[in-house]
Design an enzyme around this catalytic site. Sequence first.
Site, PDB file in Angstrom:
ATOM      1  N   GLU A  79       0.188  -1.114   5.599  1.00 48.08           N
ATOM      2  CA  GLU A  79       1.300  -0.747   6.483  1.00 48.08           C
ATOM      3  C   GLU A  79       1.154   0.714   6.890  1.00 48.08           C
ATOM      4  OE1 GLU A  79       5.272   0.647   7.770  1.00 48.08           O
ATOM      5  OE2 GLU A  79       4.047   1.403   6.134  1.00 48.08           O
ATOM      6  N   ASP A 111       0.825  -1.217   0.000  1.00 50.40           N
ATOM      7  CA  ASP A 111       0.000   0.000   0.000  1.00 50.40           C
ATOM      8  C   ASP A 111       0.854   1.261   0.000  1.00 50.40           C
ATOM      9  OD1 ASP A 111       0.803  -0.648   2.701  1.00 50.40           O
ATOM     10  OD2 ASP A 111      -0.592   0.891   3.394  1.00 50.40           O
TER      11      ASP A 111
END
Length: 388
Positions: A145, A84
């Site tokens: 994350e 991400d």
Amino acid sequence: MKPDQTLNYSRMKAHFLALVQIDSVSKKEREVALFLKKDFEAIGASVSFDQAGEAVGGEIGNLIARFPGNDAERPTLLLSAHMDTVVPGEGIKPVCEGDVIRSDGTTILGGDDKSGIAIIIEVLRTLKEKSLPHGDIEIVFTICEEFGLVGAKHLDMTQLKAKSGIVLDCDHADFLFTQSPASDRMEFTVHGLEAHAGVCPEAGISAIQIAAHAISRMSLGRIDFETTANIGVIEGGAAVNIVPKIVFVRAESRSHNEAKLEKQTAHMRRCFSEAAEQFCIEKNGKKIKGRVEEKVWRDYNRMNLSSDVPIVQAVLKAAKTCGYNVKTNATGGGCDANIFNAHKISVPNLGTGMYQIHTVNEWLDFKETSQTADVVLEVVTSFGSETN
Ligand SMILES: [Zn+2]
């Protein structure tokens, strides 16, 4: 003679450029995950996704790939990066200027952390093409994350055999981060009492004033060389002519030292509770005070790997073999490595050459990305071999 271990840097660059052009802001990692699944399958790795996506309300779970080794004597190694990105991360148009890759200035680049992903895939491709020796490799590409490490927090660690590994999610390629702080999160809801600000302000208690009083007495920013604290979000109030009855405050504290972290978190909580006590009115013969509700929790534990740990030694030695000067270092940031280490998988965090991350000025030094790819390949081919 040592076998040829030269990586295909231009292929790695092309792969990186393709990856950053697939949007993958936190919780929307599905497209990039399916793209990577194909990459893995093309080199003979098996791929599965866990349930983390459902748990966090995202499109897809963490990607777990297994790349079988050709030397059963060697221990399993973990390689990890996150899929991400932060915002603005949609419609990224990378611009290459020699070894510098940046965005067009309207978005982030996404080198955080697609540089780490590109390195890992290129290392695996090279292992396969050149039939280099290695043990089993487990690859975890996490989701979310950037959203509080929640992908890694929901990862089923029992699925992993590796006891050692490397996370690639940091800036400078000459640094192997072995220490990072623990972090506490805090949410305060400050309750005052509503009243007309012009007609009867004395009948109200300003939640904004309570919060301001608390924050003005708080030690924040850099507390000492290993401790920091921040008020990150404050929201409240309804209108300019109403004494505000509610304010929300979100805060964090971090430290490499557990006792200092406890002290800082306690200090911030106390500032709020003491401030609320000070704002008090009398109504119908009854005393009414401000009030604070709090939610405090441990966001992640610290990472503190000793230099003697085999994987740390292996990375430093591999860098030397490749002709680079990599040193261990401490960072003030937390990442998935904190979560792996808390589960007793020794995982330092090696830089990939990403700079000014989380801004539209983000750029990647591809020379450094190539350096780290060399080092990771050398670690993978040497870790656990008899000569290591
Ligand atoms: Zn990152």
